[in-house]
Structure formats: C-alpha cells, structure tokens
Write a protein that holds these residues in place. Structure first.
Motif, PDB file in Angstrom:
ATOM      1  N   SER A   1       0.988   5.734  -0.747  1.00  0.00           N
ATOM      2  CA  SER A   1       0.474   6.931  -0.080  1.00  0.00           C
ATOM      3  C   SER A   1      -1.033   6.845   0.071  1.00  0.00           C
ATOM      4  O   SER A   1      -1.743   6.606  -0.905  1.00  0.00           O
ATOM      5  CB  SER A   1       0.822   8.176  -0.905  1.00  0.00           C
TER       6      SER A   1
ATOM      7  N   GLY B   1       0.836  -1.202   0.000  1.00  0.00           N
ATOM      8  CA  GLY B   1       0.000   0.000   0.000  1.00  0.00           C
ATOM      9  C   GLY B   1       0.866   1.246   0.000  1.00  0.00           C
ATOM     10  O   GLY B   1       1.771   1.377   0.817  1.00  0.00           O
TER      11      GLY B   1
ATOM     12  N   ASP C   1       7.421  -1.820   7.783  1.00  0.00           N
ATOM     13  CA  ASP C   1       6.522  -1.935   8.938  1.00  0.00           C
ATOM     14  C   ASP C   1       6.256  -3.424   9.192  1.00  0.00           C
ATOM     15  O   ASP C   1       6.686  -4.283   8.405  1.00  0.00           O
ATOM     16  CB  ASP C   1       5.194  -1.219   8.630  1.00  0.00           C
TER      17      ASP C   1
ATOM     18  N   SER D   1       2.559  -1.680   4.413  1.00  0.00           N
ATOM     19  CA  SER D   1       2.506  -0.243   4.134  1.00  0.00           C
ATOM     20  C   SER D   1       3.892   0.199   3.676  1.00  0.00           C
ATOM     21  O   SER D   1       4.861   0.106   4.424  1.00  0.00           O
ATOM     22  CB  SER D   1       2.085   0.504   5.406  1.00  0.00           C
ATOM     23  N   ARG D   2       3.982   0.667   2.426  1.00  0.00           N
ATOM     24  CA  ARG D   2       5.292   0.969   1.816  1.00  0.00           C
ATOM     25  C   ARG D   2       6.073   2.043   2.588  1.00  0.00           C
ATOM     26  O   ARG D   2       7.284   1.940   2.764  1.00  0.00           O
ATOM     27  CB  ARG D   2       5.045   1.434   0.388  1.00  0.00           C
ATOM     28  N   HIS D   3       5.369   3.070   3.003  1.00  0.00           N
ATOM     29  CA  HIS D   3       6.037   4.168   3.718  1.00  0.00           C
ATOM     30  C   HIS D   3       5.959   3.972   5.231  1.00  0.00           C
ATOM     31  O   HIS D   3       6.399   4.837   5.989  1.00  0.00           O
ATOM     32  CB  HIS D   3       5.389   5.510   3.351  1.00  0.00           C
TER      33      HIS D   3
ATOM     34  N   TYR E   1      -2.807   2.727   4.058  1.00  0.00           N
ATOM     35  CA  TYR E   1      -1.949   2.240   5.138  1.00  0.00           C
ATOM     36  C   TYR E   1      -2.516   0.986   5.786  1.00  0.00           C
ATOM     37  O   TYR E   1      -1.931   0.445   6.712  1.00  0.00           O
ATOM     38  CB  TYR E   1      -1.733   3.356   6.177  1.00  0.00           C
ATOM     39  N   ASP E   2      -3.669   0.564   5.304  1.00  0.00           N
ATOM     40  CA  ASP E   2      -4.317  -0.595   5.898  1.00  0.00           C
ATOM     41  C   ASP E   2      -5.349  -1.135   4.908  1.00  0.00           C
ATOM     42  O   ASP E   2      -5.699  -0.447   3.957  1.00  0.00           O
ATOM     43  CB  ASP E   2      -5.023  -0.182   7.198  1.00  0.00           C
TER      44      ASP E   2
ATOM     45  N   HIS F   1       3.162   7.107   7.543  1.00  0.00           N
ATOM     46  CA  HIS F   1       3.969   7.648   6.433  1.00  0.00           C
ATOM     47  C   HIS F   1       5.287   8.240   6.951  1.00  0.00           C
ATOM     48  O   HIS F   1       5.551   9.440   6.865  1.00  0.00           O
ATOM     49  CB  HIS F   1       3.175   8.710   5.649  1.00  0.00           C
TER      50      HIS F   1
ATOM     51  N   ARG G   1       3.180   2.735   8.501  1.00  0.00           N
ATOM     52  CA  ARG G   1       1.973   3.405   8.989  1.00  0.00           C
ATOM     53  C   ARG G   1       2.377   4.759   9.564  1.00  0.00           C
ATOM     54  O   ARG G   1       3.400   4.866  10.245  1.00  0.00           O
ATOM     55  CB  ARG G   1       1.271   2.550  10.037  1.00  0.00           C
TER      56      ARG G   1
END
Ligand SMILES: CSC[C@H]1O[C@H](OP(=O)(O)O)[C@H](O)[C@@H]1O
Ligand SMILES: Nc1ncnc2[nH]cnc12
Length: 299
Positions: free
Chosen positions: A18, A16, A43, A59-61, A21-22, A65, A63
């Motif tokens: 931007s 996921g 994460d 979550s790529r960035h 996040y879930d 971000h 949770r």
C-alpha cells in the motif's frame, strides 16, 4: 553476486505494498507482462537498475490499488519474479501496531508470522506433486539483518524482529480480535504477507519484510481506531522512508552470499518421481528444475 540486468532479468525483487506503487530512480526501465501457470501477477513487473543493481518491482495490489488482499494472486506474483531470475524478495508492507512502543512511522523487520488467512491458495505444491518445506524461520535472517542496517542508516526508528499476524481482511479487526492478538504477543498486523512468504520459501527465494507501522489498529485506549484515512496519511511519510531504505540496502543485497533459502526444496518433495507426470513437471518447471536437475528426482 547479483545478476546484472540483461534486459528483463533481475536478481532482486521488490514487492511494493500500500502506497508504494513504483520505485524512483530506476534506469533502463522495462515493463514486463508475464503469464504464469498459476495465472496473471498483480501487474506488469518493472525491471530496471537502481544504482547499477538490477531489480524487478511488482506492485502487490496493482498500480491504482485494484486488488484487495484476498484477490491478489500470490502464486503468480512469486512465480513471475522467479521467472525473471529473482533470488531475493524484499516485501514492503503497511501494518498496524499491536504494541505501544511501535509507533506509527516506525519500521519493523518481522522474524515470525501467524497466518490467519482463510481463503487463499497458499502452496504451489498440489495437483500431482506434494512438498513440505521447513518454515520454522520464515524470514531470511541475512536479508532481515541488511534491511535493519539500511533502515538504521537512513535514520528510521527500527525494531529488529517481531511477529506479523496476517489476517484475511479486507475489513479491519474487531476490538476483541485485536486484544486477543495482543495476548498472543503479536507485534504488527497486516493482510498480505501470507501466503506470500510461504510461496517465496517454496520457490526457494530469500524473503524479508520492511513493515511500516501506520496505526495502532483498534486496541489502543487513547488513539483513534484504525481508518484508511489515518493509514494513508502516515503512509505518505513512510513511503519516502521506504524508498530511502530500498536504495540503501541494494548494494548489500546485490552482494549477498549463497543462502539456505535457495535450497528449501532439498528433501521437501515427497511425491515419488515416477508418480510425477510430464504435465506436472512442465508446469512446475522453474520451481523444481534445481532439485530434479541435480538429484534425478526427489525421493
Ligand atoms: C490500505 S491499508 C490496508 C492494506 O495495507 C496493507 O497492505 P500491504 O501489505 O500490501 O502494504 C494491509 O495488509 C492491507 O492490505
Ligand atoms: N490495523 C491494520 N490491520 C490490518 N492491516 C493493516 N495495514 C495497516 N494497518 C493495518
């Protein structure tokens, strides 16, 4: 066939980007913290079942971000998904549109990339083992097809195919850069799908991206140049669509046929088996087990 959940295993990975996040509606959720030989993923990975299909969400960035595109440990992310049994990765990404006809709110399923990233670890195969995987077709065509069908099914305005240019960031482009990329025929611009897609190929995972257009970057004469504020406003609408698409696509992905992506390392490793140390073999365990296991070593 998808492997059904046995607690912490999943055959489909969702990365996921931007705004995403879930994933809603996951049943039997477990958050799995994984350490890899390449460091820590962005994460904990959330493993659970979506309509009976086991998936692993990352979550790529991170949770909240927390990681910018250049700070993401793409190797750890892909390795961690592979270690959970993932065979197919769906990437969800916010992108800027480089074409008038791709409007904010539209979805693009890219089929090509241009990699302009500058300072990212972009291969697993270094430090004692060398491999060159084919990358002429960087996206799994089967996954792209089912994503497109799912998108059209939930009413998205969807563009099949297109070139995603991956820039280093985190600053957005200058107008001169943006105009140049348009001359190159680029369709969308983002900051994260490289080296993610390269690493997925090296890890023998199918990979396809659901690119959600959020803005017209800064080339457009009459639209305002991209800002995070504008991106987030469009993203909130796009994310609902992305979630619908994910739900719609899962049954097809779960029943996916065998794929050539899963044999990407056939004939790709050039290091002589006798030259690969035990330590390197151990480090590369889950990445090279299939080739070394079935062929008694590469050429
Ligand atoms: C917050 S907008 C810019 C940011 O969004 C995209 O990331 P992702 O692909 O993870 O959705 C873009 O590449 C930038 O990292
Ligand atoms: N215009 C843009 N440039 C780079 N990455 C983006 N992500 C979303 N919009 C973008």
């Amino acid at each position: 066939m998808a492997r059904k959940s046995n607690g912490s295993q999943a055959s489909i990975g969702v990365i996921g980007g931007s705004g995403l996040y879930d994933i809603e509606g996951l049943k039997g959720v477990r958050d799995v913290r994984i350490r890899t030989p390449f460091g820590a993923p962005s994460d904990a990975i959330r493993v659970g079942r979506l309509d009976g299909v086991s998936i692993a969400f990352l979550s790529r960035h991170g949770r909240g971000h927390r990681l910018n595109p250049g700070e993401i440990n793409y190797r750890a992310n892909i390795y961690a998904l592979k270690s959970l049994g993932v065979q197919r990765v769906i990437s969800v990404s916010a992108v800027g549109s480089m074409k008038e006809r791709i409007e904010p709110g539209h979805v693009v399923i890219p089929d090509q990339f241009i990699d302009l990233t500058k300072r990212r670890a972009s291969t697993f195969f270094e430090g004692g083992i060398v491999a060159h995987v084919a990358f002429g077709e960087p996206i799994c065509s089967w996954m792209a097809q089912v994503l497109a069908v799912a998108g059209e099914g939930v009413g998205a305005t969807l563009h099949r195919g297109g070139t995603y240019l991956c820039m280093e960031g985190p600053q957005f482009s200058t107008k001169a850069e943006s105009r140049l990329y348009r001359q190159w025929g680029v369709d969308v611009i983002g900051m994260t799908n490289m080296p993610e897609a390269k690493l997925a190929r090296e890890a023998e995972l199918c990979y396809a991206t659901m690119a959600l257009a959020t803005d017209y970057d800064c080339w457009h004469e009459t639209e305002e140049a991209v800002t995070v504020e504008a991106i987030l406003a469009t993203l909130h609408k796009n994310v609902a669509l992305a979630k619908q698409m994910l739900k719609a696509v899962m049954p097809a992905v779960a029943d996916a046929p065998a794929c050539l992506c899963h044999r990407a390392l056939d004939n790709a490793i050039v290091t002589a088996p006798a030259s690969i140390t035990a330590a390197v073999r151990k480090k590369f365990g889950i990445l090279t087990r299939r080739v070394f296991g079935t062929k008694k070593g590469a050429r």
